[in-house]
Design a protein around this motif. Structure first.
Motif, PDB file in Angstrom:
ATOM      1  N   TYR A  53      10.748   3.872   2.610  1.00 57.48           N
ATOM      2  CA  TYR A  53       9.925   5.485   2.222  1.00 57.48           C
ATOM      3  C   TYR A  53      11.314   5.843   0.780  1.00 57.48           C
ATOM      4  CZ  TYR A  53       8.845   5.362   6.776  1.00 57.48           C
ATOM      5  OH  TYR A  53       8.245   5.204   8.108  1.00 57.48           O
ATOM      6  N   LEU A  54       9.820   6.741   0.475  1.00 55.42           N
ATOM      7  CA  LEU A  54      10.625   7.261  -1.596  1.00 55.42           C
ATOM      8  C   LEU A  54      10.868   9.372  -0.851  1.00 55.42           C
ATOM      9  CD1 LEU A  54      12.017   7.455  -4.016  1.00 55.42           C
ATOM     10  CD2 LEU A  54       9.765   7.610  -4.570  1.00 55.42           C
ATOM     11  N   GLN A  55      11.425   9.009  -0.565  1.00 54.24           N
ATOM     12  CA  GLN A  55      11.742  10.968  -0.384  1.00 54.24           C
ATOM     13  C   GLN A  55      11.542  11.845  -1.568  1.00 54.24           C
ATOM     14  OE1 GLN A  55      11.407  12.624   3.163  1.00 54.24           O
ATOM     15  NE2 GLN A  55      11.777  13.958   1.470  1.00 54.24           N
ATOM     16  N   MET A  56      11.212  12.484  -2.178  1.00 47.58           N
ATOM     17  CA  MET A  56      11.451  13.276  -3.002  1.00 47.58           C
ATOM     18  C   MET A  56      11.220  14.695  -2.797  1.00 47.58           C
ATOM     19  SD  MET A  56       8.449  11.444  -5.327  1.00 47.58           S
ATOM     20  CE  MET A  56       7.257  11.702  -4.618  1.00 47.58           C
TER      21      MET A  56
ATOM     22  N   VAL B  70       0.631  -0.991   0.123  1.00 50.27           N
ATOM     23  CA  VAL B  70      -0.125  -0.019   0.009  1.00 50.27           C
ATOM     24  C   VAL B  70       1.124   1.027  -0.076  1.00 50.27           C
ATOM     25  CG1 VAL B  70      -1.887   1.273   1.641  1.00 50.27           C
ATOM     26  CG2 VAL B  70      -1.551  -1.374   1.203  1.00 50.27           C
ATOM     27  N   GLU B  71       1.235   1.568  -1.245  1.00 58.71           N
ATOM     28  CA  GLU B  71       1.225   3.082  -0.885  1.00 58.71           C
ATOM     29  C   GLU B  71       0.488   4.327  -0.747  1.00 58.71           C
ATOM     30  OE1 GLU B  71       2.424   1.314  -5.307  1.00 58.71           O
ATOM     31  OE2 GLU B  71       0.835   1.896  -3.526  1.00 58.71           O
ATOM     32  N   SER B  72       1.409   5.149  -0.224  1.00 57.95           N
ATOM     33  CA  SER B  72       0.824   6.765   0.448  1.00 57.95           C
ATOM     34  C   SER B  72       1.583   7.142   0.627  1.00 57.95           C
ATOM     35  CB  SER B  72      -0.343   6.700   1.992  1.00 57.95           C
ATOM     36  OG  SER B  72       0.982   5.986   2.796  1.00 57.95           O
ATOM     37  N   GLY B  73       0.773   9.035   0.769  1.00 59.90           N
ATOM     38  CA  GLY B  73       2.297  10.076   0.626  1.00 59.90           C
ATOM     39  C   GLY B  73       1.485  11.082  -0.566  1.00 59.90           C
ATOM     40  N   GLY B  74       1.281  10.675  -1.690  1.00 62.02           N
ATOM     41  CA  GLY B  74       0.976  11.781  -2.600  1.00 62.02           C
ATOM     42  C   GLY B  74       0.088  13.053  -2.481  1.00 62.02           C
ATOM     43  N   GLY B  75       0.590  13.660  -3.574  1.00 68.62           N
ATOM     44  CA  GLY B  75      -0.259  14.634  -3.506  1.00 68.62           C
ATOM     45  C   GLY B  75       0.187  15.900  -4.272  1.00 68.62           C
ATOM     46  N   LEU B  76      -0.766  17.029  -3.553  1.00 71.60           N
ATOM     47  CA  LEU B  76       0.329  18.065  -4.824  1.00 71.60           C
ATOM     48  C   LEU B  76       1.192  19.397  -4.489  1.00 71.60           C
ATOM     49  CD1 LEU B  76      -0.884  19.624  -7.342  1.00 71.60           C
ATOM     50  CD2 LEU B  76      -2.310  20.770  -5.900  1.00 71.60           C
ATOM     51  N   VAL B  77       2.528  18.939  -5.227  1.00 75.09           N
ATOM     52  CA  VAL B  77       3.207  19.941  -4.242  1.00 75.09           C
ATOM     53  C   VAL B  77       3.644  21.065  -5.777  1.00 75.09           C
ATOM     54  CG1 VAL B  77       4.607  18.155  -5.239  1.00 75.09           C
ATOM     55  CG2 VAL B  77       5.741  20.211  -2.968  1.00 75.09           C
ATOM     56  N   GLN B  78       3.859  22.038  -5.431  1.00 72.65           N
ATOM     57  CA  GLN B  78       4.495  23.234  -6.251  1.00 72.65           C
ATOM     58  C   GLN B  78       5.967  22.882  -6.466  1.00 72.65           C
ATOM     59  OE1 GLN B  78       4.576  26.414  -3.947  1.00 72.65           O
ATOM     60  NE2 GLN B  78       1.927  26.760  -4.639  1.00 72.65           N
ATOM     61  N   PRO B  79       6.754  23.124  -7.079  1.00 73.63           N
ATOM     62  CA  PRO B  79       7.581  22.326  -8.214  1.00 73.63           C
ATOM     63  C   PRO B  79       8.641  23.132  -7.291  1.00 73.63           C
ATOM     64  CG  PRO B  79       6.786  23.943 -10.015  1.00 73.63           C
ATOM     65  CD  PRO B  79       5.460  23.823  -8.403  1.00 73.63           C
ATOM     66  N   GLY B  80      10.011  22.589  -6.484  1.00 70.59           N
ATOM     67  CA  GLY B  80      10.829  22.674  -5.189  1.00 70.59           C
ATOM     68  C   GLY B  80      10.261  22.222  -4.679  1.00 70.59           C
TER      69      GLY B  80
ATOM     70  N   TYR C 225       2.756   7.640  -8.139  1.00 70.54           N
ATOM     71  CA  TYR C 225       3.717   5.898  -8.182  1.00 70.54           C
ATOM     72  C   TYR C 225       3.997   4.727  -7.430  1.00 70.54           C
ATOM     73  CZ  TYR C 225       7.057  10.536  -8.918  1.00 70.54           C
ATOM     74  OH  TYR C 225       8.089  11.244  -9.489  1.00 70.54           O
ATOM     75  N   TYR C 226       4.391   3.433  -7.738  1.00 75.67           N
ATOM     76  CA  TYR C 226       3.713   1.969  -7.585  1.00 75.67           C
ATOM     77  C   TYR C 226       5.309   1.648  -6.802  1.00 75.67           C
ATOM     78  CZ  TYR C 226       0.301   2.974 -10.688  1.00 75.67           C
ATOM     79  OH  TYR C 226      -0.781   3.349 -12.144  1.00 75.67           O
ATOM     80  N   CYS C 227       5.010   1.430  -6.307  1.00 75.24           N
ATOM     81  CA  CYS C 227       5.999   0.591  -4.728  1.00 75.24           C
ATOM     82  C   CYS C 227       5.670  -0.744  -5.970  1.00 75.24           C
ATOM     83  CB  CYS C 227       6.713   0.305  -3.460  1.00 75.24           C
ATOM     84  SG  CYS C 227       4.774  -0.396  -2.727  1.00 75.24           S
ATOM     85  N   ALA C 228       7.192  -2.280  -5.481  1.00 76.50           N
ATOM     86  CA  ALA C 228       6.559  -3.219  -6.237  1.00 76.50           C
ATOM     87  C   ALA C 228       8.218  -4.173  -6.180  1.00 76.50           C
ATOM     88  CB  ALA C 228       6.869  -3.073  -7.763  1.00 76.50           C
ATOM     89  N   THR C 229       7.263  -5.859  -5.428  1.00 77.61           N
ATOM     90  CA  THR C 229       8.055  -6.661  -4.887  1.00 77.61           C
ATOM     91  C   THR C 229       8.163  -7.466  -5.591  1.00 77.61           C
ATOM     92  OG1 THR C 229       9.016  -7.090  -2.842  1.00 77.61           O
ATOM     93  CG2 THR C 229       6.588  -6.812  -3.194  1.00 77.61           C
ATOM     94  N   GLY C 230       8.961  -8.749  -5.074  1.00 75.21           N
ATOM     95  CA  GLY C 230       9.146 -10.296  -5.479  1.00 75.21           C
ATOM     96  C   GLY C 230      10.278 -11.553  -5.061  1.00 75.21           C
TER      97      GLY C 230
ATOM     98  N   THR D 175       0.068   6.111  -5.852  1.00 77.54           N
ATOM     99  CA  THR D 175      -0.042   6.941  -5.655  1.00 77.54           C
ATOM    100  C   THR D 175      -0.144   8.551  -6.030  1.00 77.54           C
ATOM    101  OG1 THR D 175      -0.391   7.840  -3.251  1.00 77.54           O
ATOM    102  CG2 THR D 175       2.080   7.496  -4.154  1.00 77.54           C
ATOM    103  N   GLN D 176      -0.600   9.125  -6.302  1.00 78.52           N
ATOM    104  CA  GLN D 176      -1.004  10.043  -7.010  1.00 78.52           C
ATOM    105  C   GLN D 176       0.070  11.075  -6.701  1.00 78.52           C
ATOM    106  OE1 GLN D 176      -2.116  10.490 -10.149  1.00 78.52           O
ATOM    107  NE2 GLN D 176      -0.615  11.946 -10.782  1.00 78.52           N
ATOM    108  N   VAL D 177       1.142  11.736  -7.769  1.00 82.34           N
ATOM    109  CA  VAL D 177       1.813  12.796  -7.108  1.00 82.34           C
ATOM    110  C   VAL D 177       2.220  13.950  -8.669  1.00 82.34           C
ATOM    111  CG1 VAL D 177       4.316  13.689  -7.462  1.00 82.34           C
ATOM    112  CG2 VAL D 177       3.947  11.935  -6.047  1.00 82.34           C
ATOM    113  N   THR D 178       1.371  15.345  -7.973  1.00 87.93           N
ATOM    114  CA  THR D 178       1.244  16.234  -8.690  1.00 87.93           C
ATOM    115  C   THR D 178       2.099  17.433  -9.484  1.00 87.93           C
ATOM    116  OG1 THR D 178      -0.949  15.128  -9.380  1.00 87.93           O
ATOM    117  CG2 THR D 178      -0.006  18.130 -10.079  1.00 87.93           C
ATOM    118  N   VAL D 179       3.109  17.752  -9.849  1.00 90.27           N
ATOM    119  CA  VAL D 179       3.565  18.789  -9.260  1.00 90.27           C
ATOM    120  C   VAL D 179       2.993  20.327 -10.326  1.00 90.27           C
ATOM    121  CG1 VAL D 179       6.037  20.051  -8.977  1.00 90.27           C
ATOM    122  CG2 VAL D 179       6.068  17.495  -8.822  1.00 90.27           C
ATOM    123  N   SER D 180       3.134  21.354  -9.449  1.00 88.81           N
ATOM    124  CA  SER D 180       1.774  22.029 -10.633  1.00 88.81           C
ATOM    125  C   SER D 180       2.186  23.115  -9.701  1.00 88.81           C
ATOM    126  CB  SER D 180      -0.140  21.294 -10.573  1.00 88.81           C
ATOM    127  OG  SER D 180      -0.201  22.777 -10.899  1.00 88.81           O
TER     128      SER D 180
END
Length: 124
Positions: free
Chosen positions: A80-83, A5-15, A94-99, A118-123
């Motif tokens: 975690y994926l810190q961006m 289960v991914e989480s943490g996405g959202g709308l963020v400004q450039p930078g 963005y997706y996480c995956a394993t196997g 989880t959707q990441v939108t940079v706008s």
């Protein structure tokens, strides 16, 4: 059945910054290689970054080097994926995956289990 289960996405400004989480309830992520992938509208899915069973990091995209990092919290059973310094072109699901893979690979068909994304939108 492996569930991610991914989480943490959202709308963020450039930078700006976001931290995505990949949680599992049915497996111990510490024992698995975890890859992060993304898919932008109208584009193919691409590998972003990966952490192997032995905690080696592999960047699949040069454009995220120096901006994105990957880490584990074994107590929380979360990867975690810190961006940081996000750009318009980072907009994607963005997706996480394993196997059953020991090492990181950009080949998405090597990963058996995927989260819902989880959707990441940079706008601005």
């Amino acid at each position: 059945q492996v569930e991610l289960v991914e989480s943490g996405g959202g709308l963020v400004q450039p930078g700006g910054s976001l931290r995505l989480s990949c949680e599992a309830s049915t497996i111990t992520l510490d024992y698995y290689t975890i890859g992060w992938f993304r898919q932008a509208p109208g584009k193919e899915r691409e590998g972003v970054l990966c952490i192997s069973m032995s905690d080696g990091r592999t960047y699949f995209l040069d454009s995220v080097k120096g901006r994105f990092t990957i880490s584990r919290d074994n107590i929380k059973n979360t990867v975690y994926l810190q961006m940081n310094s996000l750009r318009f072109e980072d907009t994607a699901v963005y997706y996480c995956a394993t196997g059953a893979l020991k090492a990181c690979t950009v080949a998405s068909d090597a990963y058996d289990y995927w989260g819902q994304g989880t959707q990441v939108t940079v706008s601005s």
